[in-house]
Design a protein around this motif. Structure first.
Motif, PDB file in Angstrom:
ATOM      1  N   PRO A   2      62.641  11.753 -14.262  1.00 48.94           N
ATOM      2  CA  PRO A   2      62.362  10.367 -13.858  1.00 48.94           C
ATOM      3  C   PRO A   2      61.488   9.701 -14.914  1.00 48.94           C
ATOM      4  CG  PRO A   2      61.089  11.913 -12.543  1.00 48.94           C
ATOM      5  CD  PRO A   2      62.026  12.731 -13.375  1.00 48.94           C
ATOM      6  N   PRO A   3      61.651   8.394 -15.105  1.00 48.70           N
ATOM      7  CA  PRO A   3      60.804   7.692 -16.070  1.00 48.70           C
ATOM      8  C   PRO A   3      59.358   7.727 -15.588  1.00 48.70           C
ATOM      9  CG  PRO A   3      62.050   6.140 -14.737  1.00 48.70           C
ATOM     10  CD  PRO A   3      62.549   7.505 -14.370  1.00 48.70           C
ATOM     11  N   PRO A   4      58.418   7.629 -16.515  1.00 45.64           N
ATOM     12  CA  PRO A   4      57.017   7.643 -16.092  1.00 45.64           C
ATOM     13  C   PRO A   4      56.766   6.525 -15.089  1.00 45.64           C
ATOM     14  CG  PRO A   4      57.249   6.939 -18.395  1.00 45.64           C
ATOM     15  CD  PRO A   4      58.591   7.441 -17.949  1.00 45.64           C
ATOM     16  N   VAL A   5      55.983   6.842 -14.072  1.00 44.14           N
ATOM     17  CA  VAL A   5      55.745   5.859 -13.004  1.00 44.14           C
ATOM     18  C   VAL A   5      54.858   4.735 -13.530  1.00 44.14           C
ATOM     19  CG1 VAL A   5      54.741   5.518 -10.719  1.00 44.14           C
ATOM     20  CG2 VAL A   5      55.958   7.638 -11.278  1.00 44.14           C
ATOM     21  N   VAL A   6      55.343   3.529 -13.410  1.00 44.75           N
ATOM     22  CA  VAL A   6      54.519   2.368 -13.744  1.00 44.75           C
ATOM     23  C   VAL A   6      54.162   1.706 -12.424  1.00 44.75           C
ATOM     24  CG1 VAL A   6      54.429   0.154 -14.928  1.00 44.75           C
ATOM     25  CG2 VAL A   6      55.741   2.049 -15.910  1.00 44.75           C
ATOM     26  N   ARG A   7      52.894   1.688 -12.136  1.00 50.20           N
ATOM     27  CA  ARG A   7      52.479   1.086 -10.876  1.00 50.20           C
ATOM     28  C   ARG A   7      52.013  -0.336 -11.134  1.00 50.20           C
ATOM     29  NH1 ARG A   7      51.779   4.798  -6.817  1.00 50.20           N
ATOM     30  NH2 ARG A   7      51.590   6.951  -7.509  1.00 50.20           N
ATOM     31  N   TYR A   8      52.676  -1.269 -10.493  1.00 46.27           N
ATOM     32  CA  TYR A   8      52.220  -2.646 -10.600  1.00 46.27           C
ATOM     33  C   TYR A   8      51.177  -2.877  -9.529  1.00 46.27           C
ATOM     34  CZ  TYR A   8      56.072  -3.011 -13.732  1.00 46.27           C
ATOM     35  OH  TYR A   8      56.898  -2.814 -14.781  1.00 46.27           O
ATOM     36  N   PRO A   9      50.172  -3.715  -9.810  1.00 48.79           N
ATOM     37  CA  PRO A   9      49.115  -3.887  -8.827  1.00 48.79           C
ATOM     38  C   PRO A   9      49.663  -4.397  -7.502  1.00 48.79           C
ATOM     39  CG  PRO A   9      48.852  -5.383 -10.717  1.00 48.79           C
ATOM     40  CD  PRO A   9      50.002  -4.485 -11.012  1.00 48.79           C
ATOM     41  N   THR A  10      49.237  -3.769  -6.430  1.00 47.12           N
ATOM     42  CA  THR A  10      49.585  -4.329  -5.130  1.00 47.12           C
ATOM     43  C   THR A  10      48.788  -5.628  -4.987  1.00 47.12           C
ATOM     44  OG1 THR A  10      47.801  -3.081  -4.164  1.00 47.12           O
ATOM     45  CG2 THR A  10      49.976  -2.064  -4.092  1.00 47.12           C
ATOM     46  N   ARG A  11      49.176  -6.436  -4.029  1.00 46.65           N
ATOM     47  CA  ARG A  11      48.532  -7.746  -3.917  1.00 46.65           C
ATOM     48  C   ARG A  11      47.023  -7.589  -3.703  1.00 46.65           C
ATOM     49  NH1 ARG A  11      51.526 -11.380   0.188  1.00 46.65           N
ATOM     50  NH2 ARG A  11      53.245 -10.188  -0.698  1.00 46.65           N
ATOM     51  N   TYR A  12      46.650  -6.630  -2.876  1.00 49.20           N
ATOM     52  CA  TYR A  12      45.231  -6.433  -2.603  1.00 49.20           C
ATOM     53  C   TYR A  12      44.495  -6.026  -3.876  1.00 49.20           C
ATOM     54  CZ  TYR A  12      40.970  -4.165  -1.094  1.00 49.20           C
ATOM     55  OH  TYR A  12      39.673  -3.794  -0.969  1.00 49.20           O
ATOM     56  N   ALA A  13      45.074  -5.080  -4.640  1.00 52.03           N
ATOM     57  CA  ALA A  13      44.412  -4.589  -5.839  1.00 52.03           C
ATOM     58  C   ALA A  13      44.315  -5.701  -6.875  1.00 52.03           C
ATOM     59  CB  ALA A  13      45.192  -3.394  -6.399  1.00 52.03           C
ATOM     60  N   ALA A  14      45.370  -6.517  -6.971  1.00 48.07           N
ATOM     61  CA  ALA A  14      45.348  -7.613  -7.945  1.00 48.07           C
ATOM     62  C   ALA A  14      44.251  -8.609  -7.581  1.00 48.07           C
ATOM     63  CB  ALA A  14      46.710  -8.301  -7.978  1.00 48.07           C
ATOM     64  N   ALA A  15      44.103  -8.903  -6.294  1.00 43.57           N
ATOM     65  CA  ALA A  15      43.063  -9.842  -5.861  1.00 43.57           C
ATOM     66  C   ALA A  15      41.679  -9.258  -6.135  1.00 43.57           C
ATOM     67  CB  ALA A  15      43.229 -10.145  -4.371  1.00 43.57           C
ATOM     68  N   ALA A  16      41.539  -7.939  -5.885  1.00 38.94           N
ATOM     69  CA  ALA A  16      40.252  -7.290  -6.138  1.00 38.94           C
ATOM     70  C   ALA A  16      39.904  -7.364  -7.621  1.00 38.94           C
ATOM     71  CB  ALA A  16      40.316  -5.834  -5.672  1.00 38.94           C
ATOM     72  N   LEU A  17      40.897  -7.184  -8.443  1.00 33.27           N
ATOM     73  CA  LEU A  17      40.680  -7.236  -9.890  1.00 33.27           C
ATOM     74  C   LEU A  17      40.179  -8.625 -10.300  1.00 33.27           C
ATOM     75  CD1 LEU A  17      41.096  -5.490 -12.488  1.00 33.27           C
ATOM     76  CD2 LEU A  17      43.374  -6.481 -12.668  1.00 33.27           C
ATOM     77  N   ASP A  18      40.848  -9.665  -9.779  1.00 33.66           N
ATOM     78  CA  ASP A  18      40.433 -11.042 -10.097  1.00 33.66           C
ATOM     79  C   ASP A  18      39.001 -11.308  -9.606  1.00 33.66           C
ATOM     80  OD1 ASP A  18      42.814 -11.521 -11.241  1.00 33.66           O
ATOM     81  OD2 ASP A  18      43.677 -12.649  -9.549  1.00 33.66           O
ATOM     82  N   ASN A  19      38.736 -10.913  -8.353  1.00 34.46           N
ATOM     83  CA  ASN A  19      37.419 -11.184  -7.765  1.00 34.46           C
ATOM     84  C   ASN A  19      36.303 -10.522  -8.558  1.00 34.46           C
ATOM     85  OD1 ASN A  19      38.501 -12.701  -5.778  1.00 34.46           O
ATOM     86  ND2 ASN A  19      38.559 -11.045  -4.254  1.00 34.46           N
ATOM     87  N   GLU A  20      36.513  -9.236  -8.920  1.00 31.29           N
ATOM     88  CA  GLU A  20      35.464  -8.519  -9.648  1.00 31.29           C
ATOM     89  C   GLU A  20      35.252  -9.139 -11.025  1.00 31.29           C
ATOM     90  OE1 GLU A  20      33.436  -6.481  -8.436  1.00 31.29           O
ATOM     91  OE2 GLU A  20      34.408  -5.684  -6.640  1.00 31.29           O
ATOM     92  N   ASP A  23      40.613  -3.738 -19.441  1.00 35.92           N
ATOM     93  CA  ASP A  23      40.908  -5.008 -20.116  1.00 35.92           C
ATOM     94  C   ASP A  23      40.251  -6.186 -19.392  1.00 35.92           C
ATOM     95  OD1 ASP A  23      42.377  -3.737 -21.973  1.00 35.92           O
ATOM     96  OD2 ASP A  23      44.349  -4.478 -21.306  1.00 35.92           O
ATOM     97  N   ALA A  24      40.483  -6.265 -18.072  1.00 35.67           N
ATOM     98  CA  ALA A  24      40.005  -7.422 -17.312  1.00 35.67           C
ATOM     99  C   ALA A  24      38.478  -7.489 -17.337  1.00 35.67           C
ATOM    100  CB  ALA A  24      40.524  -7.336 -15.877  1.00 35.67           C
ATOM    101  N   LEU A  25      37.851  -6.311 -17.141  1.00 34.58           N
ATOM    102  CA  LEU A  25      36.387  -6.321 -17.086  1.00 34.58           C
ATOM    103  C   LEU A  25      35.770  -6.558 -18.469  1.00 34.58           C
ATOM    104  CD1 LEU A  25      35.549  -3.540 -14.464  1.00 34.58           C
ATOM    105  CD2 LEU A  25      35.749  -6.028 -14.153  1.00 34.58           C
TER     106      LEU A  25
END
Ligand SMILES: [Zn+2]
Length: 279
Positions: A184-202, A241-243
Protein backbone atom coordinates in the motif's frame (compact mmCIF):
# COMPACT_ATOMS: atom_id res chain seq x y z
CA UNK A 1 -4.71 -33.24 -38.26
CA UNK A 2 -1.98 -31.47 -40.16
CA UNK A 3 -0.23 -28.53 -38.50
CA UNK A 4 -1.80 -26.01 -40.94
CA UNK A 5 -5.36 -27.24 -40.42
CA UNK A 6 -4.87 -27.34 -36.67
CA UNK A 7 -3.29 -23.88 -36.57
CA UNK A 8 -6.26 -22.53 -38.55
CA UNK A 9 -8.64 -24.20 -36.13
CA UNK A 10 -6.90 -22.58 -33.12
CA UNK A 11 -6.91 -19.19 -34.85
CA UNK A 12 -10.61 -19.52 -35.73
CA UNK A 13 -11.37 -20.17 -32.07
CA UNK A 14 -9.64 -16.90 -31.14
CA UNK A 15 -6.27 -18.14 -29.93
CA UNK A 16 -3.33 -16.36 -31.65
CA UNK A 17 -0.85 -18.80 -33.19
CA UNK A 18 2.79 -18.55 -34.18
CA UNK A 19 5.11 -20.93 -36.03
CA UNK A 20 7.79 -22.62 -33.93
CA UNK A 21 10.77 -24.74 -34.78
CA UNK A 22 10.15 -28.46 -34.84
CA UNK A 23 11.76 -31.15 -32.75
CA UNK A 24 13.57 -33.82 -34.68
CA UNK A 25 14.00 -36.65 -32.21
CA UNK A 26 17.20 -37.22 -30.26
CA UNK A 27 17.05 -33.64 -28.99
CA UNK A 28 17.41 -32.15 -32.46
CA UNK A 29 15.78 -28.90 -33.57
CA UNK A 30 14.84 -27.71 -37.06
CA UNK A 31 16.91 -24.55 -36.46
CA UNK A 32 19.94 -26.87 -36.91
CA UNK A 33 22.01 -25.00 -34.37
CA UNK A 34 24.21 -27.60 -32.69
CA UNK A 35 23.52 -26.29 -29.20
CA UNK A 36 19.91 -25.08 -29.48
CA UNK A 37 18.77 -24.59 -25.89
CA UNK A 38 15.03 -24.86 -26.61
CA UNK A 39 14.72 -27.48 -29.34
CA UNK A 40 11.26 -27.57 -30.92
CA UNK A 41 10.02 -24.73 -28.72
CA UNK A 42 11.34 -21.42 -30.04
CA UNK A 43 9.70 -19.19 -32.68
CA UNK A 44 10.69 -19.39 -36.31
CA UNK A 45 12.39 -16.36 -37.81
CA UNK A 46 12.43 -15.06 -41.38
CA UNK A 47 13.09 -11.49 -42.55
CA UNK A 48 9.85 -11.37 -44.56
CA UNK A 49 7.66 -13.82 -42.66
CA UNK A 50 8.20 -13.41 -38.94
CA UNK A 51 10.77 -11.36 -37.06
CA UNK A 52 9.22 -10.70 -33.66
CA UNK A 53 8.12 -14.19 -32.59
CA UNK A 54 5.41 -14.14 -29.98
CA UNK A 55 4.52 -10.53 -30.71
CA UNK A 56 3.40 -11.49 -34.21
CA UNK A 57 1.16 -14.32 -33.07
CA UNK A 58 -2.10 -13.89 -34.94
CA UNK A 59 -5.61 -15.18 -35.56
CA UNK A 60 -5.50 -13.96 -39.19
CA UNK A 61 -6.05 -17.07 -41.36
CA UNK A 62 -4.16 -15.62 -44.36
CA UNK A 63 -1.08 -15.10 -42.26
CA UNK A 64 -1.41 -18.60 -40.78
CA UNK A 65 -1.60 -20.06 -44.30
CA UNK A 66 1.51 -18.08 -45.36
CA UNK A 67 3.51 -19.37 -42.41
CA UNK A 68 2.53 -23.04 -42.69
CA UNK A 69 2.90 -22.96 -46.47
CA UNK A 70 6.49 -21.82 -45.95
CA UNK A 71 7.04 -24.36 -43.13
CA UNK A 72 4.47 -27.18 -43.40
CA UNK A 73 6.00 -29.00 -40.44
CA UNK A 74 6.36 -25.99 -38.13
CA UNK A 75 5.36 -26.65 -34.56
CA UNK A 76 2.31 -24.69 -33.46
CA UNK A 77 2.75 -22.12 -30.69
CA UNK A 78 -0.30 -20.65 -28.95
CA UNK A 79 -0.07 -17.23 -27.39
CA UNK A 80 -1.47 -17.32 -23.86
CA UNK A 81 -3.07 -14.49 -21.93
CA UNK A 82 -5.45 -13.54 -24.77
CA UNK A 83 -8.26 -16.09 -24.67
CA UNK A 84 -6.60 -18.92 -22.78
CA UNK A 85 -4.01 -19.38 -20.05
CA UNK A 86 -2.23 -22.68 -19.59
CA UNK A 87 -1.27 -24.43 -16.41
CA UNK A 88 1.89 -26.38 -17.16
CA UNK A 89 2.32 -29.45 -14.95
CA UNK A 90 5.67 -31.20 -15.20
CA UNK A 91 5.82 -33.70 -12.36
CA UNK A 92 3.54 -36.23 -10.63
CA UNK A 93 3.90 -34.21 -7.43
CA UNK A 94 2.75 -31.10 -9.27
CA UNK A 95 -0.27 -32.97 -10.62
CA UNK A 96 -1.19 -34.24 -7.17
CA UNK A 97 -0.96 -30.75 -5.64
CA UNK A 98 -2.98 -29.28 -8.48
CA UNK A 99 -5.66 -31.96 -8.29
CA UNK A 100 -6.37 -30.83 -4.73
CA UNK A 101 -7.34 -27.40 -6.11
CA UNK A 102 -8.86 -28.19 -9.49
CA UNK A 103 -11.21 -30.83 -10.82
CA UNK A 104 -8.79 -31.47 -13.68
CA UNK A 105 -11.14 -33.97 -15.32
CA UNK A 106 -13.27 -30.98 -16.39
CA UNK A 107 -10.42 -29.03 -17.97
CA UNK A 108 -9.23 -29.38 -21.59
CA UNK A 109 -5.78 -30.95 -21.47
CA UNK A 110 -2.79 -31.73 -23.64
CA UNK A 111 -0.24 -34.47 -23.01
CA UNK A 112 3.04 -32.75 -23.86
CA UNK A 113 5.85 -34.40 -25.81
CA UNK A 114 7.84 -34.76 -22.60
CA UNK A 115 4.95 -36.44 -20.76
CA UNK A 116 3.76 -33.37 -18.84
CA UNK A 117 0.27 -31.92 -18.86
CA UNK A 118 -1.07 -28.61 -20.14
CA UNK A 119 -4.42 -27.60 -18.66
CA UNK A 120 -6.32 -24.88 -20.53
CA UNK A 121 -8.25 -22.20 -18.63
CA UNK A 122 -9.97 -19.00 -19.75
CA UNK A 123 -7.41 -16.19 -19.70
CA UNK A 124 -7.06 -14.71 -16.21
CA UNK A 125 -4.98 -11.59 -16.95
CA UNK A 126 -2.13 -13.03 -14.86
CA UNK A 127 1.41 -12.94 -16.24
CA UNK A 128 3.69 -15.94 -16.70
CA UNK A 129 4.76 -17.41 -13.43
CA UNK A 130 7.12 -20.26 -12.63
CA UNK A 131 6.56 -22.58 -9.67
CA UNK A 132 3.02 -21.61 -8.84
CA UNK A 133 3.31 -24.92 -7.02
CA UNK A 134 6.27 -27.33 -7.09
CA UNK A 135 6.28 -28.75 -10.63
CA UNK A 136 3.58 -26.34 -11.83
CA UNK A 137 4.16 -23.23 -13.98
CA UNK A 138 1.64 -20.76 -15.36
CA UNK A 139 1.61 -19.41 -18.93
CA UNK A 140 -0.38 -16.21 -19.06
CA UNK A 141 0.06 -12.72 -20.46
CA UNK A 142 2.94 -12.50 -22.96
CA UNK A 143 3.57 -16.22 -22.83
CA UNK A 144 3.02 -19.11 -25.20
CA UNK A 145 2.81 -22.87 -25.18
CA UNK A 146 3.63 -25.57 -27.70
CA UNK A 147 0.37 -27.18 -28.85
CA UNK A 148 -0.67 -30.33 -30.74
CA UNK A 149 0.27 -31.62 -33.26
CA UNK A 150 3.76 -30.25 -32.54
CA UNK A 151 6.70 -32.62 -32.22
CA UNK A 152 8.92 -32.52 -29.15
CA UNK A 153 12.73 -32.70 -29.45
CA UNK A 154 12.42 -36.31 -28.24
CA UNK A 155 10.31 -37.12 -31.33
CA UNK A 156 6.98 -37.48 -29.53
CA UNK A 157 3.88 -35.48 -30.43
CA UNK A 158 1.85 -33.21 -28.22
CA UNK A 159 -1.72 -34.52 -28.22
CA UNK A 160 -5.10 -33.54 -26.84
CA UNK A 161 -6.35 -35.89 -24.15
CA UNK A 162 -9.45 -33.80 -23.34
CA UNK A 163 -11.25 -31.27 -25.52
CA UNK A 164 -13.83 -28.67 -24.62
CA UNK A 165 -14.27 -25.03 -23.74
CA UNK A 166 -11.67 -23.64 -21.35
CA UNK A 167 -13.37 -23.08 -17.97
CA UNK A 168 -12.68 -20.20 -15.60
CA UNK A 169 -9.71 -20.79 -13.36
CA UNK A 170 -10.89 -21.75 -9.85
CA UNK A 171 -10.26 -19.05 -7.26
CA UNK A 172 -7.97 -21.28 -5.18
CA UNK A 173 -5.65 -21.52 -8.16
CA UNK A 174 -5.96 -17.88 -9.23
CA UNK A 175 -4.83 -16.76 -5.80
CA UNK A 176 -1.60 -18.71 -6.32
CA UNK A 177 -1.13 -17.40 -9.84
CA UNK A 178 -1.84 -13.72 -9.36
CA UNK A 179 1.17 -11.68 -8.26
CA UNK A 180 0.87 -10.35 -4.72
CA UNK A 181 -0.68 -6.87 -4.62
CA UNK A 182 1.83 -4.01 -4.48
CA UNK A 183 2.49 -2.69 -1.00
CA UNK A 184 0.00 0.00 0.00
CA UNK A 185 1.20 3.56 -0.61
CA UNK A 186 2.45 5.38 2.46
CA UNK A 187 -0.49 6.69 4.45
CA UNK A 188 -0.99 10.41 4.03
CA UNK A 189 -3.27 11.71 6.70
CA UNK A 190 -5.05 14.92 5.90
CA UNK A 191 -6.05 16.96 8.92
CA UNK A 192 -9.49 16.17 10.20
CA UNK A 193 -11.65 19.24 10.60
CA UNK A 194 -11.08 19.34 14.34
CA UNK A 195 -7.29 18.99 14.01
CA UNK A 196 -7.16 21.65 11.30
CA UNK A 197 -9.12 24.07 13.50
CA UNK A 198 -6.85 23.30 16.45
CA UNK A 199 -3.83 24.01 14.29
CA UNK A 200 -5.24 27.40 13.23
CA UNK A 201 -6.25 28.33 16.79
CA UNK A 202 -2.86 27.48 18.29
CA UNK A 203 -1.05 29.39 15.54
CA UNK A 204 -3.21 32.47 16.23
CA UNK A 205 -2.57 32.16 19.98
CA UNK A 206 1.20 31.99 19.40
CA UNK A 207 1.17 34.87 16.95
CA UNK A 208 -0.73 37.12 19.36
CA UNK A 209 1.05 36.09 22.58
CA UNK A 210 2.36 39.06 24.54
CA UNK A 211 6.10 39.43 24.99
CA UNK A 212 7.11 37.35 28.02
CA UNK A 213 4.46 34.70 27.23
CA UNK A 214 5.55 33.85 23.70
CA UNK A 215 7.86 30.98 24.49
CA UNK A 216 5.49 29.35 26.98
CA UNK A 217 2.55 29.73 24.60
CA UNK A 218 4.60 28.18 21.81
CA UNK A 219 5.60 25.23 23.99
CA UNK A 220 2.01 24.55 25.07
CA UNK A 221 0.81 24.81 21.46
CA UNK A 222 3.48 22.38 20.27
CA UNK A 223 2.65 19.91 23.03
CA UNK A 224 -1.07 20.10 22.43
CA UNK A 225 -0.80 19.76 18.63
CA UNK A 226 1.84 17.06 19.14
CA UNK A 227 -0.83 14.93 20.83
CA UNK A 228 -3.00 15.25 17.70
CA UNK A 229 0.03 14.37 15.55
CA UNK A 230 0.79 11.31 17.67
CA UNK A 231 -2.81 10.19 17.18
CA UNK A 232 -2.38 10.54 13.41
CA UNK A 233 -4.64 13.55 12.90
CA UNK A 234 -1.84 15.88 11.84
CA UNK A 235 1.67 15.49 10.52
CA UNK A 236 4.46 16.71 12.80
CA UNK A 237 5.90 18.65 9.88
CA UNK A 238 2.59 20.52 9.49
CA UNK A 239 2.64 21.42 13.16
CA UNK A 240 6.27 22.53 12.93
CA UNK A 241 5.62 24.65 9.83
CA UNK A 242 2.52 26.39 11.19
CA UNK A 243 4.01 27.10 14.61
CA UNK A 244 7.35 28.25 13.18
CA UNK A 245 5.54 30.80 11.01
CA UNK A 246 3.45 32.00 13.92
CA UNK A 247 6.38 32.21 16.36
CA UNK A 248 8.59 34.10 13.91
CA UNK A 249 5.69 36.49 13.20
CA UNK A 250 5.42 37.04 16.95
CA UNK A 251 9.10 37.99 16.99
CA UNK A 252 10.73 34.87 18.47
CA UNK A 253 14.20 33.99 17.19
CA UNK A 254 14.70 31.08 14.82
CA UNK A 255 16.82 29.01 17.18
CA UNK A 256 14.57 29.46 20.17
CA UNK A 257 11.49 28.71 18.04
CA UNK A 258 12.91 25.47 16.69
CA UNK A 259 14.06 24.30 20.12
CA UNK A 260 10.76 25.05 21.81
CA UNK A 261 8.65 23.36 19.15
CA UNK A 262 10.90 20.32 19.26
CA UNK A 263 10.61 19.98 23.01
CA UNK A 264 6.82 20.42 22.89
CA UNK A 265 6.50 17.68 20.27
CA UNK A 266 8.86 15.41 22.20
CA UNK A 267 6.81 15.82 25.37
CA UNK A 268 3.64 14.99 23.44
CA UNK A 269 5.24 11.89 21.93
CA UNK A 270 6.38 10.68 25.35
CA UNK A 271 2.98 11.26 26.86
CA UNK A 272 1.23 9.33 24.09
CA UNK A 273 3.70 6.44 24.36
CA UNK A 274 3.04 6.31 28.12
CA UNK A 275 -0.72 6.25 27.35
CA UNK A 276 -0.21 3.27 25.12
CA UNK A 277 1.52 1.16 27.77
CA UNK A 278 -1.03 -1.31 29.13
CA UNK A 279 -1.51 -0.98 32.84
ZN1 LIG B 1 16.29 -24.63 -32.20
Amino acid sequence: MEPLATALWYAASGVPVLPLHTGGGGGRCSCRRPHCDRPGKHPRWHPRLITAGLHQATTDPDQVVRWWTAWPRANVGLRTGVTVDVCDVDTPVGLRLLSALVDDAAVPAVRTGSGGLHLYFAATGAPNRVRVLPGVDWRGKDGYVVAPPSIHANGRRYRWIRHGPAPDCPSELISLVMPPPPPPPPVVRYPTRYAAAALDNEAIRVRSAPVGQRNNTLYRAARSLGRLAAAGHLGEHEVTDALTHAARAAGLGAYETARTIRSGLTAARRASTADAVPR
